[in-house]
Design a protein around this motif. Structure first.
Motif, PDB file in Angstrom:
ATOM      1  N   GLU A  52     -14.553   8.402  -1.951  1.00 54.07           N
ATOM      2  CA  GLU A  52     -13.206   8.917  -1.687  1.00 54.07           C
ATOM      3  C   GLU A  52     -12.843   8.849  -0.206  1.00 54.07           C
ATOM      4  N   CYS A  53     -13.458   7.946   0.534  1.00 58.36           N
ATOM      5  CA  CYS A  53     -13.130   7.778   1.950  1.00 58.36           C
ATOM      6  C   CYS A  53     -11.745   7.151   2.087  1.00 58.36           C
ATOM      7  N   ASP A  54     -10.884   7.772   2.856  1.00 56.66           N
ATOM      8  CA  ASP A  54      -9.523   7.270   3.072  1.00 56.66           C
ATOM      9  C   ASP A  54      -9.507   6.417   4.329  1.00 56.66           C
ATOM     10  N   ARG A  55      -9.145   5.143   4.191  1.00 51.98           N
ATOM     11  CA  ARG A  55      -9.230   4.231   5.335  1.00 51.98           C
ATOM     12  C   ARG A  55      -8.276   3.043   5.247  1.00 51.98           C
ATOM     13  N   ILE A  56      -7.419   3.008   4.233  1.00 52.27           N
ATOM     14  CA  ILE A  56      -6.585   1.832   3.993  1.00 52.27           C
ATOM     15  C   ILE A  56      -5.116   2.232   4.013  1.00 52.27           C
ATOM     16  N   ASP A  57      -4.292   1.437   4.695  1.00 52.51           N
ATOM     17  CA  ASP A  57      -2.842   1.627   4.712  1.00 52.51           C
ATOM     18  C   ASP A  57      -2.208   0.832   3.581  1.00 52.51           C
ATOM     19  N   ALA A  58      -1.137   1.372   3.014  1.00 53.97           N
ATOM     20  CA  ALA A  58      -0.408   0.678   1.955  1.00 53.97           C
ATOM     21  C   ALA A  58       1.084   0.750   2.237  1.00 53.97           C
ATOM     22  N   TRP A  59       1.781  -0.331   1.943  1.00 54.16           N
ATOM     23  CA  TRP A  59       3.232  -0.399   2.103  1.00 54.16           C
ATOM     24  C   TRP A  59       3.834  -1.101   0.896  1.00 54.16           C
ATOM     25  N   VAL A  60       5.018  -0.656   0.499  1.00 50.31           N
ATOM     26  CA  VAL A  60       5.753  -1.325  -0.571  1.00 50.31           C
ATOM     27  C   VAL A  60       7.204  -1.492  -0.132  1.00 50.31           C
ATOM     28  N   GLN A  61       7.824  -2.547  -0.625  1.00 56.25           N
ATOM     29  CA  GLN A  61       9.252  -2.781  -0.351  1.00 56.25           C
ATOM     30  C   GLN A  61      10.035  -2.461  -1.606  1.00 56.25           C
TER      31      GLN A  61
ATOM     32  N   ASP B 259      14.019  -2.027  -2.784  1.00 56.65           N
ATOM     33  CA  ASP B 259      15.351  -2.359  -2.270  1.00 56.65           C
ATOM     34  C   ASP B 259      16.474  -1.477  -2.807  1.00 56.65           C
ATOM     35  N   THR B 260      16.259  -0.782  -3.896  1.00 56.10           N
ATOM     36  CA  THR B 260      17.329   0.024  -4.493  1.00 56.10           C
ATOM     37  C   THR B 260      16.824   1.428  -4.823  1.00 56.10           C
ATOM     38  N   PRO B 261      17.732   2.405  -4.929  1.00 54.99           N
ATOM     39  CA  PRO B 261      17.308   3.753  -5.336  1.00 54.99           C
ATOM     40  C   PRO B 261      16.582   3.766  -6.674  1.00 54.99           C
ATOM     41  N   ALA B 262      16.980   2.875  -7.587  1.00 59.80           N
ATOM     42  CA  ALA B 262      16.318   2.815  -8.893  1.00 59.80           C
ATOM     43  C   ALA B 262      14.859   2.387  -8.732  1.00 59.80           C
ATOM     44  N   GLU B 263      14.612   1.419  -7.852  1.00 54.06           N
ATOM     45  CA  GLU B 263      13.246   0.977  -7.602  1.00 54.06           C
ATOM     46  C   GLU B 263      12.415   2.090  -6.968  1.00 54.06           C
ATOM     47  N   VAL B 264      13.042   2.857  -6.076  1.00 54.31           N
ATOM     48  CA  VAL B 264      12.337   3.979  -5.437  1.00 54.31           C
ATOM     49  C   VAL B 264      11.953   5.015  -6.484  1.00 54.31           C
TER      50      VAL B 264
ATOM     51  N   ARG C 240       3.301  11.310  -2.229  1.00 53.61           N
ATOM     52  CA  ARG C 240       4.467  11.208  -1.352  1.00 53.61           C
ATOM     53  C   ARG C 240       4.897   9.736  -1.309  1.00 53.61           C
ATOM     54  N   LEU C 241       6.206   9.533  -1.131  1.00 49.05           N
ATOM     55  CA  LEU C 241       6.751   8.185  -0.964  1.00 49.05           C
ATOM     56  C   LEU C 241       7.873   8.282   0.059  1.00 49.05           C
ATOM     57  N   ARG C 242       7.562   7.969   1.314  1.00 48.48           N
ATOM     58  CA  ARG C 242       8.539   8.095   2.404  1.00 48.48           C
ATOM     59  C   ARG C 242       8.891   6.716   2.938  1.00 48.48           C
ATOM     60  N   ASN C 243      10.176   6.548   3.307  1.00 47.27           N
ATOM     61  CA  ASN C 243      10.544   5.285   3.944  1.00 47.27           C
ATOM     62  C   ASN C 243      10.067   5.290   5.393  1.00 47.27           C
ATOM     63  N   LEU C 244      10.178   4.156   6.040  1.00 48.19           N
ATOM     64  CA  LEU C 244       9.610   3.981   7.370  1.00 48.19           C
ATOM     65  C   LEU C 244      10.144   5.004   8.363  1.00 48.19           C
ATOM     66  N   THR C 245      11.442   5.247   8.353  1.00 50.34           N
ATOM     67  CA  THR C 245      12.035   6.181   9.304  1.00 50.34           C
ATOM     68  C   THR C 245      11.483   7.593   9.112  1.00 50.34           C
ATOM     69  N   ASP C 246      11.496   8.066   7.871  1.00 45.55           N
ATOM     70  CA  ASP C 246      11.010   9.420   7.588  1.00 45.55           C
ATOM     71  C   ASP C 246       9.516   9.527   7.846  1.00 45.55           C
TER      72      ASP C 246
ATOM     73  N   ARG D 176      14.023   0.434   3.459  1.00 49.42           N
ATOM     74  CA  ARG D 176      13.513  -0.234   2.256  1.00 49.42           C
ATOM     75  C   ARG D 176      11.998  -0.391   2.245  1.00 49.42           C
ATOM     76  N   LEU D 177      11.339   0.024   3.328  1.00 44.57           N
ATOM     77  CA  LEU D 177       9.880  -0.041   3.390  1.00 44.57           C
ATOM     78  C   LEU D 177       9.315   1.363   3.229  1.00 44.57           C
ATOM     79  N   PHE D 178       8.375   1.524   2.299  1.00 46.15           N
ATOM     80  CA  PHE D 178       7.868   2.839   1.935  1.00 46.15           C
ATOM     81  C   PHE D 178       6.351   2.892   2.033  1.00 46.15           C
ATOM     82  N   VAL D 179       5.861   4.082   2.351  1.00 46.40           N
ATOM     83  CA  VAL D 179       4.422   4.345   2.404  1.00 46.40           C
ATOM     84  C   VAL D 179       4.047   5.229   1.218  1.00 46.40           C
ATOM     85  N   PRO D 180       3.265   4.709   0.258  1.00 48.92           N
ATOM     86  CA  PRO D 180       2.788   5.557  -0.837  1.00 48.92           C
ATOM     87  C   PRO D 180       1.546   6.341  -0.413  1.00 48.92           C
ATOM     88  N   GLN D 181       1.519   7.622  -0.719  1.00 46.89           N
ATOM     89  CA  GLN D 181       0.375   8.473  -0.407  1.00 46.89           C
ATOM     90  C   GLN D 181      -0.078   9.194  -1.662  1.00 46.89           C
TER      91      GLN D 181
END
Length: 441
Positions: A251-260, A262-267, A294-300, A55-60
């Protein structure tokens, strides 16, 4: 009946002490080598948040173009522009943006005791998103983020160092010359791997300890704090506190982002939001390429970014090969051990023992030898885990630990390996012709 077979196995082992000892020693070393490598592999590939990893995703977002991305994938970190846009959009149930940094700290009441501390600038949702446990107090609120509050959360270790482990909520400390009020003290939170700030901390340090200081992202930006790890496609964009505003717009890339989510619809909704955002940036002329998100969950995401450390994979391959060689040798020793008893087998068969009885006898003997070999292997495994620091990098070796499951698995592996090795020798023994053995003996 099985007790009878065990008694036969013990008597047989007593008659062949040297051969039995050699089989047990080979098994012990082979299994121990394999299990020490497995302990390292287990430690380096563990899931830091198994209950929430799906349920935790990294947006890129690709903000630097095809010339700078990784095999078509956007870079791990986000620019300040994109990170703030995602954070302010509030398209996820919970979301956080963060970066790793270093702080110079002075306790407010002991200004001479300065120290350098690793930490992270985060937003309020960081703590509930990652189930961060607190010993005292709590994190801050979204209002604190909005008003650039000078508040902080500290680790339990730092609390022990500064305040002797007492409840320090409400106390103050000086970070980079500014006073911060402590709102919470963590309770032994040190996830492995250190997944949450890989983009701003660097994958080289993914098994380092978590930081000791957490302050609001907005306050850190106001103080012109920068990430530990920064990627700038143009050298002129690199951090310059004299031109901080221009740096933030770069355009320097230096920040991490995470979103929660909970459902496939939200993804699906958030993925569409990312695509539309990137398309809008292309329409405005900021991006000269098609939307690449890209939007990958924590495991992937961990599998994609970290994979399995090469030293862990190599050690598993070497130890597995060693165990295979051991098993081949054990097959030969068990064959010699069983075939020496052909006269005994002939007599038992002549007295009415079936081939199934011979199978049960010798496989029970194999299990018995495997049990003792496994116990010896467990002792060697514990010794190997203790000495892992001499074989692996320190930041990996300290993750390796022995527990009941590792010991039990070692014994079971030794017993299973012995039974497998004994299958062919047992089959050969069961083919013994009783008439022929009686005649020649």
């Amino acid at each position: 009946m099985w007790g009878y077979y065990v008694a036969l196995a013990l008597r047989s082992s007593a008659r062949s002490k040297a051969l039995t000892t050699l089989v047990m020693a080979l098994l012990a070393f082979g299994v121990a080598a394999c299990m020490v490598s497995y302990a390292v592999f287990r430690a380096t590939t563990s899931n830091p948040l198994p209950a929430k990893s799906s349920r935790l995703f990294v947006p890129q977002i690709d903000n630097v173009g095809p010339s700078y991305n990784w095999g078509g994938d956007p870079r791990v970190g986000l620019s300040y522009i994109d990170a703030m846009a995602l954070w302010k959009a509030h398209e996820a149930k919970r979301q956080t943006i963060l970066f790793a940094s270093t702080w110079q700290m002075n306790p407010a009441d002991r200004p001479t005791q300065a120290m350098s501390l690793d930490g992270d600038a985060v937003t309020a949702d960081f703590f509930p998103m990652f189930d961060v446990p607190f010993r005292y107090g709590s994190g801050w609120t979204a209002d604190d983020d909005a008003r650039y509050a000078t508040v902080a959360v500290i680790s339990q270790d730092l609390n022990e160092t500064l305040f002797g482990g007492q409840n320090s909520v409400g106390r103050e400390m000086r970070l980079d010359g500014q006073l911060f009020r402590i709102t919470g003290v963590l309770q032994n939170w040190n996830p492995r791997p250190r997944f949450f700030d890989i983009g701003s901390h660097g994958t080289v340090y993914n098994f380092d300890d978590a930081g000791d200081i957490y302050i609001p992202f907005t306050r850190a930006t106001e103080m012109k704090k920068d990430s530990k790890f920064v990627f700038c496609p143009t050298a002129s964009w690199r951090s310059d506190t004299a031109h901080w505003g221009a740096y933030l717009r770069s355009e320097c890339d230096r920040i991490d982002a995470w979103v929660q989510l909970d459902t496939p619809a939200e993804v699906a909704h958030y993925r569409e939001f990312l695509h539309n955002y990137a398309a809008e940036q292309q329409r405005l002329g900021r991006f000269a390429w098609a939307p690449n998100i890209r939007l990958r969950n924590l495991t992937d995401w961990l599998a994609d970014q970290l994979g399995t450390p090469k030293v862990s994979s190599l050690s598993m391959l070497v130890s597995g090969s060693f165990l295979l060689i051991v098993l081949v040798n054990v097959v030969g020793l068990m064959l010699a051990r069983f075939m020496r008893r052909a006269p005994e087998i002939g007599v038992r068969r002549a007295l009415g023992a079936s081939r199934a009885a011979i199978y049960r006898q010798f496989l029970t003997e194999a299990v018995t030898v495997g049990l003792f070999g496994g116990l010896l292997g467990a002792a060697l495994t514990l010794l190997g885990v203790w000495g892992a620091g001499g074989l692996f990098e320190p930041n990996i070796a300290r993750l390796v630990h022995a527990d009941t499951s590792l010991v039990a698995l070692t014994v079971l592996l030794a017993m299973a390996a012995t039974v497998i090795s004994a299958l062919y020798p047992t089959w050969r023994a069961a083919q013994t012709q009783p008439a022929w053995q009686i005649k020649i003996n």
